[in-house]
Design an enzyme around this catalytic site. Sequence first.
Site, PDB file in Angstrom:
ATOM      1  N   SER A  25      30.857  29.108  29.621  1.00  0.00           N
ATOM      2  CA  SER A  25      30.602  30.520  29.925  1.00  0.00           C
ATOM      3  C   SER A  25      31.016  31.482  28.821  1.00  0.00           C
ATOM      4  O   SER A  25      30.539  32.604  28.780  1.00  0.00           O
ATOM      5  CB  SER A  25      31.307  30.898  31.221  1.00  0.00           C
ATOM      6  OG  SER A  25      32.700  30.742  31.079  1.00  0.00           O
TER       7      SER A  25
ATOM      8  N   HIS B  76      27.357  27.968  35.617  1.00  0.00           N
ATOM      9  CA  HIS B  76      26.490  28.794  34.762  1.00  0.00           C
ATOM     10  C   HIS B  76      25.179  28.068  34.443  1.00  0.00           C
ATOM     11  O   HIS B  76      24.615  28.231  33.366  1.00  0.00           O
ATOM     12  CB  HIS B  76      27.240  29.185  33.491  1.00  0.00           C
ATOM     13  CG  HIS B  76      28.398  30.080  33.778  1.00  0.00           C
ATOM     14  ND1 HIS B  76      28.260  31.441  33.978  1.00  0.00           N
ATOM     15  CD2 HIS B  76      29.705  29.794  33.991  1.00  0.00           C
ATOM     16  CE1 HIS B  76      29.442  31.971  34.264  1.00  0.00           C
ATOM     17  NE2 HIS B  76      30.324  30.989  34.276  1.00  0.00           N
TER      18      HIS B  76
ATOM     19  N   LYS C 293      27.309  33.055  41.935  1.00  0.00           N
ATOM     20  CA  LYS C 293      26.660  33.563  40.719  1.00  0.00           C
ATOM     21  C   LYS C 293      25.145  33.632  40.976  1.00  0.00           C
ATOM     22  O   LYS C 293      24.700  34.542  41.662  1.00  0.00           O
ATOM     23  CB  LYS C 293      27.040  32.706  39.514  1.00  0.00           C
ATOM     24  CG  LYS C 293      28.571  32.700  39.267  1.00  0.00           C
ATOM     25  CD  LYS C 293      28.942  32.087  37.946  1.00  0.00           C
ATOM     26  CE  LYS C 293      30.405  31.702  37.832  1.00  0.00           C
ATOM     27  NZ  LYS C 293      31.372  32.785  37.916  1.00  0.00           N
TER      28      LYS C 293
HETATM   29  N1  PLP Z   1      33.706  27.154  37.011  1.00  0.00           N
HETATM   30  C1  PLP Z   1      33.179  27.983  36.088  1.00  0.00           C
HETATM   31  C2  PLP Z   1      32.583  27.405  34.846  1.00  0.00           C
HETATM   32  C3  PLP Z   1      33.166  29.380  36.302  1.00  0.00           C
HETATM   33  O1  PLP Z   1      32.646  30.205  35.385  1.00  0.00           O
HETATM   34  C4  PLP Z   1      33.734  29.889  37.494  1.00  0.00           C
HETATM   35  C5  PLP Z   1      33.755  31.350  37.767  1.00  0.00           C
HETATM   36  O2  PLP Z   1      34.150  32.143  36.982  1.00  0.00           O
HETATM   37  C6  PLP Z   1      34.271  28.991  38.414  1.00  0.00           C
HETATM   38  C7  PLP Z   1      34.243  27.632  38.149  1.00  0.00           C
HETATM   39  C8  PLP Z   1      34.844  29.467  39.698  1.00  0.00           C
HETATM   40  O3  PLP Z   1      33.809  29.805  40.569  1.00  0.00           O
HETATM   41  P1  PLP Z   1      34.097  30.680  41.871  1.00  0.00           P
HETATM   42  O4  PLP Z   1      33.971  32.111  41.475  1.00  0.00           O
HETATM   43  O5  PLP Z   1      33.076  30.229  42.864  1.00  0.00           O
HETATM   44  O6  PLP Z   1      35.487  30.336  42.298  1.00  0.00           O
END
Ligand code: PLP
Length: 354
Positions: free
Chosen positions: A141, A169, A200
Site C-alpha cells: 500500500s 489493496h 476498502k
Molecule cells: N492489510 C493491509 C495491507 C491494509 O492496508 C489494511 C488497512 O489499512 C489492513 C490489512 C487492515 O484492514 P482493516 O481496515 O479491515 O482492518
Amino acid sequence: GILNFCANNYLGLSSHPEVIRAAVEALEKFGAGLSSVRFICGTQSIHKDLEEKIARFHQREDAILYASCFDANAGIFEALLTPEDAVLSDELNHASIIDGIRLCKANKYRYKHMDMQDLEAKLRDAQKHRLRLVATDGAFSMDGDIAPLKEICQLAQKYDALVFIDECHATGFLGPNGRGTDELLGVMDKVTIINSTLGKALGGAAGGYTTGPKPLIDLLRQRSRPYLFSNSLPPAVVGCASKALDLLMESNAIAQSMAAKTQRFRSKMTAAGFTISGKDHPICPVMLGDARLAAVMAEDMLNRGIYVIGFSYPVVPKGKARIRVQISAVHSDEDIDRCVEAFTEVGRKHGALP
Ligand code: PLP
C-alpha cells in the site's frame, strides 16, 4: 467542490446507491447488531451467506468473517502455526501481518522486499521446520507495487511451503475479473490462503475475512482469538459488502474501468516530470523525498480542491516522503486531469518540478 484522491474507495462502491440500499434493508430486517460473538448468538443467515459469497468470489472452499482485516491477520498465524513451523514474511508487509506474526510461536524469517533470492535462501534454511508459510501483501500500500506471486508460488512449490497473501489493496479490482493479485498473475490455484478487507473496495464500511481450504477455516472457527472473542459484524455492514460482491460478480465492467484511469494519471504525471512509484496500480505514490515538501504540497493541493495526504517517516522510510494518490473508478477523466494540473502548479511553486 473538493475531489478526494486519498481514499481506498477504489471502485466507488461506498457511495453506490444499491450498496447503500442493501445496508438499509439489512438494518431494517436484521437489526442494528447481535450483541454477541459469532459462536454464541451472533450468526444470522446473512453472515453465512456472505461467507459463502466471499469463498465463491475468490474460488476457494470456505471463508470466515472478522470485524476487520487487522483481526483476520491477528488471528491466523497463531491459530495455524506451532513452534515447530516457520513463517517467511516480506520486510514491507502491512503492520497487521507483522503483529499477527509476533503473536505466533513459529520460527520467523524476514526476507528482503520482493527479493526472490533472499526468499529462496530463507526457504532453504527453513527446510528443517515442520511446515513453511510464505506471507506477503498482494499489493503493497505504500509503494503501489505488486508481489511477484508467480515466482513466490514456484519457490513455495520447490520448498514445500504454503502461500498466504493479504489482498486489501487488490480485492475487487486487480485481475480481469477483480479477483485480486492471484488472478492478475495467474496463480489462483497456487495461493493457499487469502486475507482481505470489506473496508476498502468492497463497500468501504468495515470487516475482514480469511478464505481458503475448508479445514483451515474450520480450524480458525475453533481457535482464532479475534473471531472467538470479538463481536459479530453488524447486519448493515454485512449488507453493504454482500451487495458489493453481487455487483462485481454480475459484471467485470467496474473492475475493468480502473485500469484506464490509473494509466491516465500515471502517464500524465510522469510526462509532467513527477516520479510515480509502483506499476499499473491505482495507488500512485508521487515521490518527493522531503517530508516538509510533501506536507506543504498536500496542503496547497487542498487549497486547489484536491484532497491528498503527505506520507513521511515513520509511515515510510526516512528521505522517501511522498504524496499517495489513489485513483477510483468514480473519478472522471476531467477529475484526473484537474488533479494532474494542480500537482503541476503546486510542484512548480514548491520546486518539486523545474
Ligand atoms: N492489510 C493491509 C495491507 C491494509 O492496508 C489494511 C488497512 O489499512 C489492513 C490489512 C487492515 O484492514 P482493516 O481496515 O479491515 O482492518
